[in-house]
Design a protein around this motif. Sequence first.
Motif, PDB file in Angstrom:
ATOM      1  N   GLN A 145       0.848  -1.187   0.000  1.00 23.90           N
ATOM      2  CA  GLN A 145       0.000   0.000   0.000  1.00 23.90           C
ATOM      3  C   GLN A 145       0.884   1.238   0.000  1.00 23.90           C
ATOM      4  OE1 GLN A 145      -2.586  -0.429   3.433  1.00 23.90           O
ATOM      5  NE2 GLN A 145      -4.066  -1.587   2.226  1.00 23.90           N
ATOM      6  N   LEU A 146       0.550   2.187  -0.862  1.00 23.63           N
ATOM      7  CA  LEU A 146       1.369   3.382  -1.016  1.00 23.63           C
ATOM      8  C   LEU A 146       0.464   4.595  -1.096  1.00 23.63           C
ATOM      9  CD1 LEU A 146       4.368   3.708  -3.460  1.00 23.63           C
ATOM     10  CD2 LEU A 146       2.590   5.447  -3.433  1.00 23.63           C
ATOM     11  N   ASP A 147       0.783   5.613  -0.302  1.00 27.15           N
ATOM     12  CA  ASP A 147       0.087   6.893  -0.342  1.00 27.15           C
ATOM     13  C   ASP A 147       1.005   7.889  -1.041  1.00 27.15           C
ATOM     14  OD1 ASP A 147      -1.060   9.386   0.113  1.00 27.15           O
ATOM     15  OD2 ASP A 147      -1.717   8.894   2.145  1.00 27.15           O
ATOM     16  N   TYR A 148       0.597   8.334  -2.250  1.00 23.84           N
ATOM     17  CA  TYR A 148       1.459   9.203  -3.048  1.00 23.84           C
ATOM     18  C   TYR A 148       1.732  10.553  -2.367  1.00 23.84           C
ATOM     19  CZ  TYR A 148       0.861   6.124  -7.134  1.00 23.84           C
ATOM     20  OH  TYR A 148       0.862   5.062  -7.999  1.00 23.84           O
ATOM     21  N   SER A 149       0.859  10.951  -1.461  1.00 22.25           N
ATOM     22  CA  SER A 149       1.033  12.256  -0.818  1.00 22.25           C
ATOM     23  C   SER A 149       2.098  12.227   0.273  1.00 22.25           C
ATOM     24  CB  SER A 149      -0.295  12.726  -0.225  1.00 22.25           C
ATOM     25  OG  SER A 149      -0.698  11.890   0.847  1.00 22.25           O
ATOM     26  N   LYS A 150       2.592  11.029   0.607  1.00 22.58           N
ATOM     27  CA  LYS A 150       3.588  10.881   1.668  1.00 22.58           C
ATOM     28  C   LYS A 150       4.914  10.412   1.089  1.00 22.58           C
ATOM     29  CE  LYS A 150       0.038   9.685   5.075  1.00 22.58           C
ATOM     30  NZ  LYS A 150      -0.463   8.652   6.022  1.00 22.58           N
ATOM     31  N   PRO A 151       6.007  10.675   1.806  1.00 16.68           N
ATOM     32  CA  PRO A 151       7.304  10.187   1.330  1.00 16.68           C
ATOM     33  C   PRO A 151       7.288   8.662   1.179  1.00 16.68           C
ATOM     34  CG  PRO A 151       7.596  11.773   3.110  1.00 16.68           C
ATOM     35  CD  PRO A 151       6.130  11.479   3.055  1.00 16.68           C
ATOM     36  N   VAL A 152       7.937   8.192   0.123  1.00 20.46           N
ATOM     37  CA  VAL A 152       7.997   6.754  -0.141  1.00 20.46           C
ATOM     38  C   VAL A 152       9.405   6.262   0.176  1.00 20.46           C
ATOM     39  CG1 VAL A 152       7.753   4.962  -1.897  1.00 20.46           C
ATOM     40  CG2 VAL A 152       6.239   6.958  -1.935  1.00 20.46           C
TER      41      VAL A 152
END
Length: 248
Positions: free
Chosen positions: A64-71
Amino acid sequence: MISLKNIVKTYGNKQVLKNLSVDFPDGKTTVILGPSGSGKSTLLRSLDLLVRPESGTLNFSDLQLDYSKPVSKKLSFDVRKKTSMVFQNWNLFPNLTVLKNITTAPETVLGKSKKETEERAHKLLAQVGLSEYADRYPSQLSGGQQQRISICRALAMDPEYILLDEPTSALDPELETQVLLILEELSKMGQAMIIVTHNMEFARSVADKIVFVEDGDILFDGSTDEFFNHPTTRIKDFLSGITFNEEK
């Protein structure tokens, strides 16, 4: 399955993807269609983080990845390990042989042995009809041959999904047919693919699902039969324009 939710991507003052949501099923071929500048390639490249949307989420199997947060580097690596990208201009390493172009990434990224990667590479080359080209360099190959090598290189990573961005747009019709036949065979074998293309006949024959994008919005998300045989007025206009341009 890959699931994108509420994806927003902006370049300058232009919103290229507008709160877009779409799913890409496992083991199926999804073809992304739309007019030039519609956001097709941006959508495709968001899947392996070549493009970073400003907001929205990516759900990919157990990731799961939230684009608005640092990856994190680990999450980015884990996402990219599940996909392989094939570009329209091949992007082979000119200083490496065909064999090394195919084996380098599995060895360095996946930690596979030289013996294992070379055996796999030779099987892939046989699959695309290029067994005798293992020791040649990209400059010694035609465009169609180079693109088939690019597909072998993608498959060598054992990806869950292959992402293809206009994979035949730089080829003449004869070479295009060679590459499209390979992709059609991969589709029949159940290799999950997401393809951006302008070739309507190929889309009709290979796609399990069509996603039609225009001006950053998804105007159609459904079966190939419905898209081609029961089109909306806008899709009729699009298909008529494509046919006219191909016949000129």
